[in-house]
Design a protein around this motif. Sequence first.
Motif: not given
Length: 118
Positions: A1-16
């Motif tokens: 398994m190669v996870v490059l990145a993890a993130g949380v965004t809003t449904k409109s695309g704003k990166l949190l």
Amino acid sequence: MVVLAAGVTTKSGKLLLSRQFVNFSRVRIEGLLASFPKLVSSDQQHTYVETDNVRYVFQPVESLYVLLITTKSSNIVEDLETLSLLAKVLPEYSPRYGVVDEETVIEASFEIICSFDE
């Protein structure tokens, strides 16, 4: 398994928040995260999207998306298990236990990012 990145965004695309697990330039990771909302449609039944280079595996959590960016050769079953664990972290670290929204994720961002490492 190669996870490059993890993130949380809003449904409109704003990166949190985002946590990279491999060495990326800032421009590259911002480009990958910025292209994610354009690839997801609201009537989509699958929780992954593939591009030429990477796979986005995501899970809606209330008004947000928790997402993993992986290589296309990564095992998608393992990726989905990892994503499920990450999605459970958000309500756990919410200052208002169980409430997951933009404000609570930003408030608890340090704790959430640290838990992504575990």
